[in-house]
Design a protein around this motif. Sequence first.
Motif, PDB file in Angstrom:
ATOM      1  N   LYS A   1      41.274 118.916  11.601  1.00 58.44           N
ATOM      2  CA  LYS A   1      40.428 119.302  10.478  1.00 58.44           C
ATOM      3  C   LYS A   1      41.275 119.563   9.232  1.00 58.44           C
ATOM      4  O   LYS A   1      42.446 119.914   9.328  1.00 58.44           O
ATOM      5  CB  LYS A   1      39.614 120.549  10.835  1.00 58.44           C
TER       6      LYS A   1
ATOM      7  N   ASN B   1      40.308 113.055   7.740  1.00 54.29           N
ATOM      8  CA  ASN B   1      39.189 113.970   7.535  1.00 54.29           C
ATOM      9  C   ASN B   1      39.219 114.601   6.152  1.00 54.29           C
ATOM     10  O   ASN B   1      38.505 115.567   5.890  1.00 54.29           O
ATOM     11  CB  ASN B   1      39.213 115.065   8.606  1.00 54.29           C
TER      12      ASN B   1
ATOM     13  N   ILE C   1      35.027 115.634  15.362  1.00 51.24           N
ATOM     14  CA  ILE C   1      36.342 115.890  14.761  1.00 51.24           C
ATOM     15  C   ILE C   1      37.095 116.918  15.595  1.00 51.24           C
ATOM     16  O   ILE C   1      36.569 117.992  15.907  1.00 51.24           O
ATOM     17  CB  ILE C   1      36.193 116.386  13.312  1.00 51.24           C
TER      18      ILE C   1
ATOM     19  N   GLN D   1      30.426 115.075  12.490  1.00 52.78           N
ATOM     20  CA  GLN D   1      31.348 116.197  12.305  1.00 52.78           C
ATOM     21  C   GLN D   1      31.731 116.839  13.628  1.00 52.78           C
ATOM     22  O   GLN D   1      32.841 117.356  13.780  1.00 52.78           O
ATOM     23  CB  GLN D   1      30.719 117.240  11.380  1.00 52.78           C
TER      24      GLN D   1
ATOM     25  N   GLN E   1      32.808 118.292   4.791  1.00 55.88           N
ATOM     26  CA  GLN E   1      32.809 116.975   5.424  1.00 55.88           C
ATOM     27  C   GLN E   1      31.637 116.109   4.985  1.00 55.88           C
ATOM     28  O   GLN E   1      31.730 114.879   4.982  1.00 55.88           O
ATOM     29  CB  GLN E   1      32.791 117.131   6.946  1.00 55.88           C
TER      30      GLN E   1
END
Length: 698
Positions: A433, A326, A428, A425, A415
């Motif tokens: 994160k 990420n 996630i 998103q 992101q």
Amino acid sequence: MSLVSEEFPDDVPLRAEEITIPADVTPERVPTHIVDYSEAEQSDEQLYQEISKANVICIVYSVNNKKSIEKVTSHWIPLINDRTDKDSRVPLILVGNKSDLVEHSSMETILPIMNQYSDIETCVECSAKNLKNISELFYYAQKAVLHPTGPLYCPEEKEMKPSCIKSLTRIFKVSDLDNDGILNDKELNFFQRTCFNMPLAPQALEDVKNVVRKNIMDGVEDNGLTLKGFLFLHTLFIQRGRHETTWTVLRRFGYDDDLELHQEYLFPLLKIPADCTTELNHNAYLFLQSVFDKHDKDRDCALSPDEVKDLFKVFPYMPWGPDVNNTVCTNDQGWITYQGYLSQWTLTTYLDVQRCLEYLGYLGYSIICEQESQAAAITVTRNKRIDLQKKQTQRSVFRCNILGARGSGKTSFLQAFLGRNLLKQRKIREDHKSFYSINTTYVYGQEKYLLVRLCISLPEDLACDVVCLVYDVNNPRSFEYCAKVYKQYFMDSKTPCMMIASKSDLHEARQHYSLTPLDFCRKNKLHPPQPWTCNTVDAPNKDLYTKLTTMAMYPGHLSPPVCYYRGHLSSPVCYYRGHFHAKLCCMCTCNRCTFCICQNILRSQLLTNIKAKFYSVVLNRLHDVGAYLLVDEECSLIQQVHAISNVEQSIYMESSGQLFVTGWADLKSSTFWLRASVGATVFAVLGFAMYRAILKQR
């Protein structure tokens, strides 16, 4: 004394004085200090002090005296072991002296002792009177220090120790340049040249393979050496007393006597002045590209989880966690792409260069690239103040800090730089994160890295190249936080700032602040708030990230001059300190395509004036010659072409002297403006075509 004088002394003292053998007369080129001990002359305390200083201890016994042999195990070895740490035992050499007085060997008595005590490196029978094996004795003593057997080999089990196998396995994987599990002739020669400064002759190479074939199955495959065969060869070297060969290999790849990588190898000296950053140079990127290609077995330009594990098998631990996926670009399966892989290395180099040096050391950068150390892979940029003075920079990595109130969309903005919309998103996991994202942008045709960092709490490390202040257009109290942060930390700094009007797809609420966001930016000479949203079907637009990179590259050029035209940044008018200036700006914000340059030229005020002047002259000439040109919206394309053809014909005729003299001045003016506009258009079109051709070749 026989070693130094090369003859047996007639009068032998109880203890010889300390002797130093210079480095240039020893095979290993190491100075050696020989300290003698006599139980008759010295105390136990003196003995203990000498034992603590010693690198190797020779226990001398008489081969014709059984009590002397028994004292080796009953007195000397226990005494030495009691005075040394178990984890750092001193190697022992058993020396059977006076071999000239007996016809038999004492080895049958000594071998059980050697098997019982692993600290004993070897046993040498010698004669001080006949000078037999005297030089060899001290050679083995040096060898026991420089090339100890203990860390490599277990004599009881007759195989290499696990730590040695682990180290040699890493060396094999680093040397296996194509990652096929086999060292071919080219790789073996590179390995030989790296470790011993000379290649193997073709016949010698075949002899090595034949030895492996005869002794072990699966040691040679496809005419190359497997890991199994590689480990067997080193076991054979150690068993035959040639452990210096294995130690030479281990030390070339950075290992110390404890089979741990040297701190000097992993962390070479690298001086970084204040206000400078670190980046990977071109050779480092080429090396990392070769590592990626080596492990991307399915050739899909992405590393699957198994391929990532295989890449980091040469590491003592897994350096990348789930947050890396990420932080950089991934494909649809969530695998790190080639661009993401290079971006993560760039991020590590920028944030923690010592860790990057360590990682490159595990991968064998200095060995594969034949450099002195990993420091050769790093470029230290010049001081940022010099860049500001010269109004140009050679850096390729720029840092952007994101600040904003809770819920303003900072994480989404982070992101979105990786091409992820709101839907992606939401998938996630919270513990996966990242506070960073890094990707490439293009500024005037140059590839640059923009490192975006999420700032959670203030004050913290705010050093960066550009600041991004994010507020929620739907939250009336969101902008107030950005305004306060700007006034407190950035109003008097030279760091360029940009306001981001996040969630622009929602209803825009009136902000509870004394000034509107636009007026605040106008008052502080900032770019107007940039509308942005990640609630899109496709990947979010990346134009803002390009603008941020451009601001970071040219802080003295783009800030504080600001373009205002109907509240938008991309206008042909620049407002600065109450004055208006002509400004050409990129229409698609890519800052690199010739199309934008052409559009800027075609839409410039100069060309607009040229067009207006040209059309007025053309209409006047048509009126003079009696022609009539339809210019309303209902005029067809064919009629306009015919009309323009008539205009060209009239201009040609007048330039030939066939028309009235009264229209000469207007014709001269129209011809000039026609040539200027056509020339500008042709130049723009040719430039665009050349750019497209070059881009296609790349």
